[in-house]
Write a protein that holds these residues in place. Structure first.
Motif, PDB file in Angstrom:
ATOM      1  N   GLN A 297       0.808  -1.214   0.000  1.00  0.00           N
ATOM      2  CA  GLN A 297       0.000   0.000   0.000  1.00  0.00           C
ATOM      3  C   GLN A 297       0.845   1.268   0.000  1.00  0.00           C
ATOM      4  O   GLN A 297       0.339   2.354   0.282  1.00  0.00           O
ATOM      5  N   SER A 298       2.120   1.148  -0.331  1.00  0.00           N
ATOM      6  CA  SER A 298       2.979   2.333  -0.332  1.00  0.00           C
ATOM      7  C   SER A 298       2.574   3.334  -1.407  1.00  0.00           C
ATOM      8  O   SER A 298       2.827   4.531  -1.270  1.00  0.00           O
ATOM      9  N   ASN A 299       1.960   2.842  -2.490  1.00  0.00           N
ATOM     10  CA  ASN A 299       1.533   3.752  -3.554  1.00  0.00           C
ATOM     11  C   ASN A 299       0.018   3.938  -3.580  1.00  0.00           C
ATOM     12  O   ASN A 299      -0.529   4.414  -4.568  1.00  0.00           O
ATOM     13  N   ILE A 300      -0.662   3.557  -2.500  1.00  0.00           N
ATOM     14  CA  ILE A 300      -2.098   3.804  -2.354  1.00  0.00           C
ATOM     15  C   ILE A 300      -2.271   4.910  -1.318  1.00  0.00           C
ATOM     16  O   ILE A 300      -1.937   4.738  -0.146  1.00  0.00           O
ATOM     17  N   ILE A 301      -2.773   6.048  -1.742  1.00  0.00           N
ATOM     18  CA  ILE A 301      -2.856   7.215  -0.869  1.00  0.00           C
ATOM     19  C   ILE A 301      -4.250   7.823  -0.950  1.00  0.00           C
ATOM     20  O   ILE A 301      -5.044   7.486  -1.840  1.00  0.00           O
ATOM     21  N   PHE A 302      -4.540   8.721  -0.031  1.00  0.00           N
ATOM     22  CA  PHE A 302      -5.763   9.513  -0.108  1.00  0.00           C
ATOM     23  C   PHE A 302      -5.476  10.785  -0.905  1.00  0.00           C
ATOM     24  O   PHE A 302      -4.329  11.217  -1.041  1.00  0.00           O
ATOM     25  N   VAL A 303      -6.522  11.385  -1.411  1.00  0.00           N
ATOM     26  CA  VAL A 303      -6.355  12.498  -2.341  1.00  0.00           C
ATOM     27  C   VAL A 303      -5.663  13.695  -1.687  1.00  0.00           C
ATOM     28  O   VAL A 303      -4.999  14.488  -2.371  1.00  0.00           O
ATOM     29  N   GLU A 304      -5.791  13.827  -0.374  1.00  0.00           N
ATOM     30  CA  GLU A 304      -5.157  14.961   0.307  1.00  0.00           C
ATOM     31  C   GLU A 304      -3.636  14.933   0.178  1.00  0.00           C
ATOM     32  O   GLU A 304      -2.981  15.974   0.237  1.00  0.00           O
ATOM     33  N   ALA A 305      -3.072  13.739   0.009  1.00  0.00           N
ATOM     34  CA  ALA A 305      -1.610  13.606  -0.050  1.00  0.00           C
ATOM     35  C   ALA A 305      -1.085  13.536  -1.481  1.00  0.00           C
ATOM     36  O   ALA A 305       0.114  13.304  -1.681  1.00  0.00           O
ATOM     37  N   LEU A 306      -1.938  13.757  -2.468  1.00  0.00           N
ATOM     38  CA  LEU A 306      -1.540  13.552  -3.864  1.00  0.00           C
ATOM     39  C   LEU A 306      -0.432  14.503  -4.303  1.00  0.00           C
ATOM     40  O   LEU A 306       0.636  14.074  -4.749  1.00  0.00           O
ATOM     41  N   THR A 307      -0.670  15.794  -4.208  1.00  0.00           N
ATOM     42  CA  THR A 307       0.314  16.753  -4.712  1.00  0.00           C
ATOM     43  C   THR A 307       1.597  16.726  -3.890  1.00  0.00           C
ATOM     44  O   THR A 307       2.692  16.887  -4.435  1.00  0.00           O
ATOM     45  N   GLN A 308       1.473  16.494  -2.577  1.00  0.00           N
ATOM     46  CA  GLN A 308       2.681  16.405  -1.754  1.00  0.00           C
ATOM     47  C   GLN A 308       3.532  15.216  -2.168  1.00  0.00           C
ATOM     48  O   GLN A 308       4.765  15.303  -2.199  1.00  0.00           O
TER      49      GLN A 308
END
Length: 274
Positions: free
Chosen positions: A156-167
């Protein structure tokens, strides 16, 4: 720079479409004025000879690209011990395609397609033709809010929530940029010009590649088009040199005094003699 904007898909699940729309908005706000980034939304990339896969967002930058899937992970998802994915829909387990394995194939085919068209996509650097072999193609998956993934053995290292996308994208970009100024002057770092970025972006969209409308460059491609911008000077560094000659051990009895020491000793002896 946004080359293709987001378009709402009414046929998609409302939960996934909401996540996709928010991801597109965040990417637009973060990179619309950034000349080092080209943003594409809803791009069809080949999966095999007959099928294509929709990539929700593609972020092209001078050190590579990031493929983003924001419509695949929503609801309650379960992964069994065989790595098979399923989604719970109204109490029923519906089999779904493993998005991680899917994008592995998409990335592989994308690299092959880029390599087949390298003459018109990559400019020459100092007279030599570069390749796409070491081009980073990162993949991110956006998990919808109020969704869960249950199972073991999931990376799950490349599964994120949208809030962390640009960061996450900015952090990756900074890491590649930092490597450019590390050991050996970043010789192992993949880097392309703005002209190459626009060429690759138009190639992915199926548009005509017109380098005359791209940022100016100084060298020539193998097909005769415009090419790279001048390479900026790197940071000042320390170069360590190592001798190949055998080490010679100097013993204390072999060390002779210097000229100033001899003069001082002679002066002291003359003073004592008086």
């Amino acid at each position: 720079m946004i080359l293709k904007d987001y378009v709402h898909r009414p046929d998609a699940d409302p939960r996934s479409e909401e996540t996709c729309a928010e991801a597109a908005t965040r990417l637009r706000n973060a990179f619309k004025a950034n000349e080092d980034v080209v943003l594409l939304n809803d791009v069809r990339l080949p999966f095999d000879d007959e099928r294509t896969v929709n990539v929700d967002h593609i972020v092209l930058h001078s050190y590579g690209m990031t493929l983003i899937s924001s419509r695949a992970i929503y609801g309650k998802i379960e992964v069994n011990y065989r790595g098979e994915w399923s989604r719970n829909v109204k109490g029923r387990e519906i089999a779904m395609q493993n998005p991680i394995e899917l994008f592995k194939h998409v990335s592989k085919n994308l690299r092959q397609n880029l390599s087949l068209n390298i003459d018109q996509l990559l400019t020459r650097a100092k007279g030599s033709q570069r390749t796409f072999e070491n081009m980073p193609i990162d993949v991110l998956f956006i998990q919808a809010l109020k969704s869960t993934i249950i199972g073991t053995g999931i990376n799950q290292s490349n599964i994120i929530f949208v809030e962390a996308l640009t960061q996450s994208i900015n952090r990756t970009f900074s890491a590649y940029k930092k490597r450019e100024f590390q050991m050996y002057g970043g010789l192992d770092t993949f880097k392309i010009s703005q002209s190459d970025m626009y060429a690759i972006a138009n190639f992915l969209l199926g548009n005509e590649i017109d380098r005359s409308s791209y940022p100016a460059a100084t060298e020539q491609t193998s097909s005769g088009g415009a090419a790279l911008l001048p390479v900026p000077e790197g940071k000042t560094g320390i170069v360590r040199a190592y001798s190949t000659k055998p080490v010679k051990i100097i013993k204390g009895r072999d060390i002779k005094p210097g000229k100033q020491t001899l003069e001082r000793l002679e002066a002291e002896s003359e003073a004592k003699a008086r």
